[in-house]
Design a protein around this motif. Structure first.
Motif, mmCIF file in Angstrom:
data_model
loop_
_atom_site.group_PDB
_atom_site.id
_atom_site.type_symbol
_atom_site.label_atom_id
_atom_site.label_comp_id
_atom_site.label_asym_id
_atom_site.label_seq_id
_atom_site.Cartn_x
_atom_site.Cartn_y
_atom_site.Cartn_z
ATOM 1 N N ALA A 3 54.067 70.477 47.052
ATOM 2 C CA ALA A 3 54.862 70.713 45.933
ATOM 3 C C ALA A 3 55.900 69.620 45.526
ATOM 4 C CB ALA A 3 55.759 72.153 46.061
ATOM 5 N N ILE A 4 56.441 69.039 46.756
ATOM 6 C CA ILE A 4 57.331 68.063 46.664
ATOM 7 C C ILE A 4 56.687 66.423 46.076
ATOM 8 C CG2 ILE A 4 59.164 66.468 47.674
ATOM 9 C CD1 ILE A 4 59.691 68.920 49.477
ATOM 10 N N ASN A 5 55.412 66.261 46.604
ATOM 11 C CA ASN A 5 55.008 64.980 46.177
ATOM 12 C C ASN A 5 54.805 64.936 44.696
ATOM 13 O OD1 ASN A 5 53.586 62.639 46.535
ATOM 14 N ND2 ASN A 5 51.674 63.394 47.257
ATOM 15 N N PRO A 6 54.263 65.663 43.932
ATOM 16 C CA PRO A 6 53.991 65.379 42.273
ATOM 17 C C PRO A 6 55.559 65.305 41.627
ATOM 18 C CG PRO A 6 52.953 67.490 43.027
ATOM 19 C CD PRO A 6 53.564 67.130 44.246
ATOM 20 N N LEU A 7 56.473 65.863 42.358
ATOM 21 C CA LEU A 7 57.948 65.733 41.712
ATOM 22 C C LEU A 7 58.244 64.182 41.924
ATOM 23 C CD1 LEU A 7 60.497 67.098 40.402
ATOM 24 C CD2 LEU A 7 61.129 67.519 42.674
ATOM 25 N N ILE A 8 58.164 63.904 43.155
ATOM 26 C CA ILE A 8 58.492 62.500 43.722
ATOM 27 C C ILE A 8 57.500 61.517 42.726
ATOM 28 C CG2 ILE A 8 58.421 60.596 45.394
ATOM 29 C CD1 ILE A 8 59.206 63.024 47.443
ATOM 30 N N THR A 9 56.427 61.762 42.580
ATOM 31 C CA THR A 9 55.674 60.933 41.513
ATOM 32 C C THR A 9 56.198 61.020 40.299
ATOM 33 O OG1 THR A 9 53.673 61.454 42.996
ATOM 34 C CG2 THR A 9 53.182 60.309 41.032
ATOM 35 N N ARG A 10 56.629 62.062 39.924
ATOM 36 C CA ARG A 10 56.967 62.016 38.369
ATOM 37 C C ARG A 10 58.573 61.346 38.144
ATOM 38 N NH1 ARG A 10 55.817 67.606 35.436
ATOM 39 N NH2 ARG A 10 53.655 67.699 35.605
ATOM 40 N N LEU A 11 59.244 61.455 39.274
ATOM 41 C CA LEU A 11 60.688 60.804 39.407
ATOM 42 C C LEU A 11 60.470 59.337 39.327
ATOM 43 C CD1 LEU A 11 62.879 63.072 41.576
ATOM 44 C CD2 LEU A 11 62.910 62.908 39.151
ATOM 45 N N LYS A 12 59.565 58.824 40.269
ATOM 46 C CA LYS A 12 59.092 57.265 40.297
ATOM 47 C C LYS A 12 58.909 56.997 38.742
ATOM 48 C CE LYS A 12 58.225 57.161 45.087
ATOM 49 N NZ LYS A 12 57.216 56.804 46.108
ATOM 50 N N CYS A 13 57.968 57.405 38.112
ATOM 51 C CA CYS A 13 57.576 57.194 37.067
ATOM 52 C C CYS A 13 58.292 57.007 35.951
ATOM 53 C CB CYS A 13 56.229 58.133 36.499
ATOM 54 S SG CYS A 13 55.630 57.702 34.998
ATOM 55 N N PHE A 14 59.462 57.986 36.066
ATOM 56 C CA PHE A 14 60.553 58.247 35.004
ATOM 57 C C PHE A 14 61.335 57.328 35.204
ATOM 58 C CE2 PHE A 14 64.888 59.821 34.120
ATOM 59 C CZ PHE A 14 64.424 60.036 32.717
ATOM 60 N N SER A 15 61.616 56.833 36.647
ATOM 61 C CA SER A 15 62.604 55.669 36.689
ATOM 62 C C SER A 15 61.787 54.384 36.278
ATOM 63 C CB SER A 15 62.768 55.731 38.321
ATOM 64 O OG SER A 15 61.780 55.268 39.007
ATOM 65 N N LYS A 16 60.682 54.107 36.100
ATOM 66 C CA LYS A 16 60.215 52.891 35.978
ATOM 67 C C LYS A 16 60.077 52.915 34.266
ATOM 68 C CE LYS A 16 57.600 52.163 40.068
ATOM 69 N NZ LYS A 16 56.119 52.000 40.666
ATOM 70 N N ASP A 17 60.068 53.945 33.584
ATOM 71 C CA ASP A 17 59.916 53.860 32.081
ATOM 72 C C ASP A 17 61.219 53.319 31.471
ATOM 73 O OD1 ASP A 17 59.188 54.408 29.494
ATOM 74 O OD2 ASP A 17 59.361 56.706 29.669
ATOM 75 N N GLU A 18 61.208 52.508 30.515
ATOM 76 C CA GLU A 18 62.186 51.646 29.968
ATOM 77 C C GLU A 18 62.278 51.849 28.443
ATOM 78 O OE1 GLU A 18 62.434 47.690 31.220
ATOM 79 O OE2 GLU A 18 62.602 48.137 33.342
ATOM 80 N N SER A 19 61.174 52.945 28.064
ATOM 81 C CA SER A 19 61.386 52.882 26.575
ATOM 82 C C SER A 19 62.637 53.554 25.932
ATOM 83 C CB SER A 19 60.166 53.661 25.958
ATOM 84 O OG SER A 19 60.161 55.061 26.770
ATOM 85 N N GLY A 20 63.002 54.455 26.818
ATOM 86 C CA GLY A 20 64.237 55.032 26.510
ATOM 87 C C GLY A 20 65.628 54.258 26.175
ATOM 88 N N ALA A 21 65.457 53.275 27.492
ATOM 89 C CA ALA A 21 66.495 52.396 27.496
ATOM 90 C C ALA A 21 66.515 51.207 26.283
ATOM 91 C CB ALA A 21 66.560 51.312 28.379
ATOM 92 N N THR A 22 65.246 50.989 25.981
ATOM 93 C CA THR A 22 65.187 50.238 24.770
ATOM 94 C C THR A 22 65.610 50.791 23.464
ATOM 95 O OG1 THR A 22 63.217 48.929 25.717
ATOM 96 C CG2 THR A 22 63.386 48.812 23.384
ATOM 97 N N ALA A 23 65.430 51.929 23.300
ATOM 98 C CA ALA A 23 65.882 52.604 22.023
ATOM 99 C C ALA A 23 67.488 52.772 22.300
ATOM 100 C CB ALA A 23 65.274 54.284 22.100
ATOM 101 N N ILE A 24 67.891 53.302 23.269
ATOM 102 C CA ILE A 24 69.214 53.016 23.215
ATOM 103 C C ILE A 24 70.101 51.656 22.911
ATOM 104 C CG2 ILE A 24 71.355 53.370 25.078
ATOM 105 C CD1 ILE A 24 70.007 55.560 26.192
ATOM 106 N N GLU A 25 69.407 50.516 23.404
ATOM 107 C CA GLU A 25 69.964 49.354 23.332
ATOM 108 C C GLU A 25 69.748 49.063 21.623
ATOM 109 O OE1 GLU A 25 67.088 46.905 25.456
ATOM 110 O OE2 GLU A 25 68.565 47.170 27.396
ATOM 111 N N TYR A 26 68.741 49.697 21.045
ATOM 112 C CA TYR A 26 68.759 49.289 19.750
ATOM 113 C C TYR A 26 69.623 50.177 19.021
ATOM 114 C CZ TYR A 26 64.137 46.811 19.736
ATOM 115 O OH TYR A 26 63.372 45.839 20.165
ATOM 116 N N GLY A 27 69.810 51.343 19.143
ATOM 117 C CA GLY A 27 70.769 51.963 18.932
ATOM 118 C C GLY A 27 72.210 51.484 18.649
#
Length: 69
Positions: A3-27
């Motif tokens: 049960a912990i392994n999918p959570l860790i996988t999602r957290l790693k994917c979330f930490s690598k996603d920079e699309s939110g940071a780009t939107a904040i920079e544009y804002g």
């Protein structure tokens, strides 16, 4: 542990996603541009008002008045 392994996988994917940071920079960039525009309008507005006041007082002291309808 399974049960912990999918959570860790999602957290790693979330930490690598920079699309939110780009939107904040544009804002932030848009907010900065807006602040500069507001500051410029306030400064130029005051200077323009002072210029018109000077011209008006000079014309009045020269005996020139604005026409009335």
């Amino acid at each position: 542990m399974n049960a912990i392994n999918p959570l860790i996988t999602r957290l790693k994917c979330f930490s690598k996603d920079e699309s939110g940071a780009t939107a904040i920079e544009y804002g932030l960039f848009a907010a900065l541009i807006g602040a500069v525009i507001v500051g410029t309008v306030v400064t130029l507005g005051g200077q323009t008002n002072a210029g018109f006041t000077t011209v008006s007082s000079e014309l009045t002291s020269a005996g020139i008045t604005a026409p009335t309808n």
